[in-house]
Design an enzyme around this catalytic site. Structure first.
Site, PDB file in Angstrom:
ATOM      1  CG  HIS A  13     -20.478  51.860 -49.990  1.00 33.59           C
ATOM      2  ND1 HIS A  13     -21.183  51.917 -48.826  1.00 33.59           N
ATOM      3  CD2 HIS A  13     -21.315  51.281 -50.882  1.00 33.59           C
ATOM      4  CE1 HIS A  13     -22.383  51.399 -48.989  1.00 33.59           C
ATOM      5  NE2 HIS A  13     -22.492  51.013 -50.240  1.00 33.59           N
ATOM      6  CB  CYS A  22     -23.402  45.293 -48.666  1.00 33.76           C
ATOM      7  SG  CYS A  22     -25.002  45.490 -49.472  1.00 33.76           S
ATOM      8  CG  HIS A  26     -21.959  47.700 -53.496  1.00 33.28           C
ATOM      9  ND1 HIS A  26     -21.310  47.272 -52.348  1.00 33.28           N
ATOM     10  CD2 HIS A  26     -23.034  48.406 -53.082  1.00 33.28           C
ATOM     11  CE1 HIS A  26     -21.983  47.707 -51.283  1.00 33.28           C
ATOM     12  NE2 HIS A  26     -23.024  48.400 -51.707  1.00 33.28           N
ATOM     13  CG  HIS A  28     -25.476  52.515 -53.587  1.00 32.64           C
ATOM     14  ND1 HIS A  28     -26.440  51.550 -53.732  1.00 32.64           N
ATOM     15  CD2 HIS A  28     -24.643  52.066 -52.614  1.00 32.64           C
ATOM     16  CE1 HIS A  28     -26.207  50.567 -52.883  1.00 32.64           C
ATOM     17  NE2 HIS A  28     -25.114  50.852 -52.187  1.00 32.64           N
ATOM     18  CG  ASP A  65     -20.470  63.270 -58.012  1.00 33.08           C
ATOM     19  OD1 ASP A  65     -21.181  62.243 -58.055  1.00 33.08           O
ATOM     20  OD2 ASP A  65     -20.269  63.987 -59.002  1.00 33.08           O
ATOM     21  CG  HIS A  66     -18.122  60.311 -60.224  1.00 33.11           C
ATOM     22  ND1 HIS A  66     -19.165  61.208 -60.255  1.00 33.11           N
ATOM     23  CD2 HIS A  66     -18.338  59.422 -61.219  1.00 33.11           C
ATOM     24  CE1 HIS A  66     -19.973  60.874 -61.244  1.00 33.11           C
ATOM     25  NE2 HIS A  66     -19.511  59.790 -61.845  1.00 33.11           N
ATOM     26  CD  GLU A 107     -26.733  52.207 -49.076  1.00 33.80           C
ATOM     27  OE1 GLU A 107     -25.685  52.395 -48.440  1.00 33.80           O
ATOM     28  OE2 GLU A 107     -27.223  51.079 -49.238  1.00 33.80           O
TER      29      GLU A 107
END
Length: 122
Positions: A13, A22, A26, A28, A65-66, A107
């Site tokens: 995100h 941020c 990037h 997490h 996810d991903h 995060e």
């Protein structure tokens, strides 16, 4: 009584309405903790852990996810992610004997948010 299950998902995100590092893309490895409040049923369970896993995978993990979370939530802060997930799970986890109490979105190991379905600031 509370029932808790923990999940993990990897996602990327960037915070478009934020000035700082941020705002750049990037990722997490998020930890998601789902907590239900209730009483055990006639089988002695608040909810079957297998059923809880299936619901969370279907309603949340399959989407997140991903993924690039900005395609789901425009400003994907941990706060906004937690609120979104709570709303996605709340109805699906409502039972005669229990309901969704809170979700935690982490995060990092030391930075997370707890959301219980209410807005306390006016």
């Amino acid at each position: 009584m509370f029932l808790i299950r923990e999940f993990k998902f990897d996602a990327a995100h960037n915070l478009t309405s934020y000035k700082g590092k941020c705002e750049r893309l990037h990722g997490h490895t998020y930890k998601l903790v789902v907590k239900l409040q209730g009483e055990p049923d006639n089988e002695g369970m608040i909810i079957d852990f297998v059923e809880l896993k299936r619901i969370v995978e279907e309603k949340v993990l399959k989407k997140f996810d991903h993924s690039y979370i900005n395609e789901i939530i425009p400003q994907p802060t941990a706060e906004n992610i937690a609120e979104y997930i709570f709303k996605e799970l709340s109805e699906a986890l409502k039972r005669e004997n229990c309901s969704l109490y809170e979700v935690e979105v982490w995060e990092t190991e030391s930075c997370g948010v707890i959301y219980r379905g209410e807005k306390s600031c006016s």
